[in-house]
Design an enzyme around this catalytic site. Structure first.
Site, PDB file in Angstrom:
ATOM      1  N   SER A   1       0.838  -1.192   0.000  1.00 26.10           N
ATOM      2  CA  SER A   1       0.000   0.000   0.000  1.00 26.10           C
ATOM      3  C   SER A   1       0.877   1.248   0.000  1.00 26.10           C
ATOM      4  O   SER A   1       2.099   1.164   0.096  1.00 26.10           O
ATOM      5  CB  SER A   1      -0.926   0.005   1.211  1.00 26.10           C
ATOM      6  OG  SER A   1      -0.178   0.339   2.361  1.00 26.10           O
ATOM      7  N   LYS A   2       0.215   2.390  -0.085  1.00 26.95           N
ATOM      8  CA  LYS A   2       0.918   3.667  -0.201  1.00 26.95           C
ATOM      9  C   LYS A   2       1.960   3.883   0.890  1.00 26.95           C
ATOM     10  O   LYS A   2       2.972   4.519   0.666  1.00 26.95           O
ATOM     11  CB  LYS A   2      -0.085   4.818  -0.155  1.00 26.95           C
ATOM     12  CG  LYS A   2      -0.933   4.890  -1.402  1.00 26.95           C
ATOM     13  CD  LYS A   2      -1.276   6.346  -1.718  1.00 26.95           C
ATOM     14  CE  LYS A   2      -2.150   6.441  -2.946  1.00 26.95           C
ATOM     15  NZ  LYS A   2      -1.557   5.776  -4.121  1.00 26.95           N
TER      16      LYS A   2
END
Ligand code: GLU
Length: 487
Positions: A260-261
């Site tokens: 994820s980010k």
């Protein structure tokens, strides 16, 4: 189904994720390997989450990665349109076929009624499955509900399809990547295929599209395995040929959680903005679950396509090692020819006035600064001293280098001598050799002599080859900076 036809079917609710890029790549490779067709379909049934910017990003990113499609929204093809929102008139017909065959039924339950069912299941600590309350409504009951203004959704009758095509409530298929997969379909519940507003749900639209687009092999992430069981039953209920399925393991972050980010970039365009080369990125992504037969990891996509065998894809999850990507990217940067590299670096030099350098100077600057680049954007902080009349001196360079007596002596001597030098690399090389020699005789190490010059001219103690730097900057700028450093 003789022709191999594969597809990538992204939902444009975000920029193209590296995971989707990998799925696209494996489909593309499979098509190439089998002389098949690679289709792009945009699954934009969820209007609220869809945006044109995301669609453009998906197109641009796939193209940048070299994953060109044979059929798709922009290029067309025999089985279009290739955008789901343009296909809404197609789905009701197939829902009707399922209704007619008894594999689907209208459901008039309101959201509130369904919510109550869910709450009851939760209270009883049971997994929720739809009660099938509407399965056997009579025509009169349906007419009555319609008269009340209710609009029906259409549900797929899992048990009926399962019973019609399989002896037990277990469904199995032979996955191209994972081998045999099994599931008890009792647990699915009769899911909605058409919403009351007339829009198809994912599981239904995807089957109709894959069927009509004659997709032979569906290669996608393992998060779709439970969907696959549902989809197989829909194919069977429609009397259609079931395609082959292959499910890829997930891509995890180095900490083994979902990528994820917070781990770093995840969208292809983000990697590009950071200065990753798409050739490096696609090569890296290919190694997430696949390995080359000769162990040679650096391979362009064409070479990978020759070597690719779907049965050899690892069925387990892969770790997205940013360090390895960095290593690979630096390698790809090293392999770039100078003209390409010069062009690719330009966006990362936007804060400088490139017109200060002519082409030969810019070429030389790139030649002497490319070695340590891991990502293209590393160039930004590597070259400030090639621009501007004066240079910013790092504070510790001022105190530790420029303020010393030795440095001041070196700089004064340099200013006096260099004004008569020709600032051409070969000549500078010889002159500096002699210059260092003179100081060496006075007991000053050559390294120290050069440090003083580098500090005055670049404001740093480390950087590109000094002779080249001086030649690129030219006599005027160099002498000006040296004068500025003399107290
Ligand atoms: N639109 C779906 C997604 O982006 C496609 C899944 C599939 O390949 O069937 O997850």
């Amino acid at each position: 189904m003789s022709e191999v036809r594969v597809r990538i079917a992204p939902s444009p609710s975000g920029n193209l994720h590296v995971g989707t890029a990998r799925t696209a790549l494996f489909n593309y490779l499979f098509a190439k390997k089998n002389n098949g067709k690679f289709v792009l379909r945009i699954e934009d049934t969820d209007a609220e989450r869809t945006s044109q910017a995301y669609i453009d990003n998906i197109f641009d990113s796939l193209k940048a990665l070299g994953l060109n499609w044979d059929e798709g929204p922009d290029v067309g093809g025999e089985y279009g349109p290739y955008t789901q929102s343009e296909r809404f008139d197609i789905y009701p017909k197939y829902a009707q076929i399922l209704l007619d065959k008894g594999f689907a039924y209208e459901c008039f339950c309101t959201p509130e009624e369904l919510e109550q069912e869910k709450e009851a299941a939760t209270a009883n600590k049971q997994a929720y499955v739809y009660s099938k309350k509407c399965e056997n409504l009579t025509d009169e009951e349906k007419a009555q509900l319609r008269a009340e203004g209710r609009k029906p959704a259409i549900r797929f009758n899992i048990a009926k399809a399962q019973k019609a095509f399989h002896p037990t409530s277990e469904l199995s298929f032979d996955d191209l990547v994972k081998g045999e997969l099994k599931q008890n379909t009792d647990l699915f519940g009769d899911f909605v295929i058409m919403k009351s507003n007339g829009a198809p749900t994912y599981n239904f639209a995807v089957v109709i599209d894959d069927m009509l687009m004659k997709i032979s092999h569906i290669i996608r992430g393992e998060d779709h395995i439970s969907n696959t069981f549902k989809q197989i039953l829909i194919y069977e209920a429609l009397g259609a040929e079931v395609p082959k399925f292959g499910h890829l393991g997930m891509i995890l972050a180095p900490d083994r959680s979902k990528l994820s980010k917070r781990h770093g970039a995840t969208a292809v365009s983000e990697f590009v903005e950071k200065g990753y080369l798409t050739d490096a990125l696609i090569n890296f992504v290919a190694l997430l679950g696949w390995s080359p037969s000769d162990g040679e990891e650096i391979k362009p996509v064409d070479a990978i396509a020759q070597d690719f065998r779907i049965g050899e894809i690892s069925s387990s999850n892969s770790i997205f090692e940013y360090d390895k990507l960095n290593w690979m990217n630096s390698h790809y940067i090293k392999m770039l020819d100078i003209e390409t590299l010069k062009e690719k670096l330009k966006p990362f030099l936007a804060k400088y006035d490139l017109s200060e350098l002519n082409d030969a100077q810019y070429t030389r600057m790139v030649e002497v600064t490319r070695e340590p680049l891991v990502i293209l954007s590393d160039i930004t902080d590597a070259v400030p001293y090639f621009f501007g009349e004066t240079v910013e001196i790092e504070p510790e360079v001022q105190t530790e280098v420029l303020d010393t007596e030795v440095s001041q002596d070196v700089l004064k001597a340099f200013a006096a001598q260099a004004k008569d030098w020709e600032f051409e690399e070969e000549n500078l090389h010889e002159k500096l050799e002699v210059f260092r020699g003179e100081f060496k005789e006075k007991g000053i190490k050559p390294k120290q002599t050069m440090w003083a010059i580098r500090a005055a001219v670049t404001g740093r103690t480390r950087g590109a080859d000094m002779t080249a730097t001086l030649a690129i900057l030219g006599k005027d700028k160099v002498l000006k900076r040296v004068e500025n450093a003399i107290k």
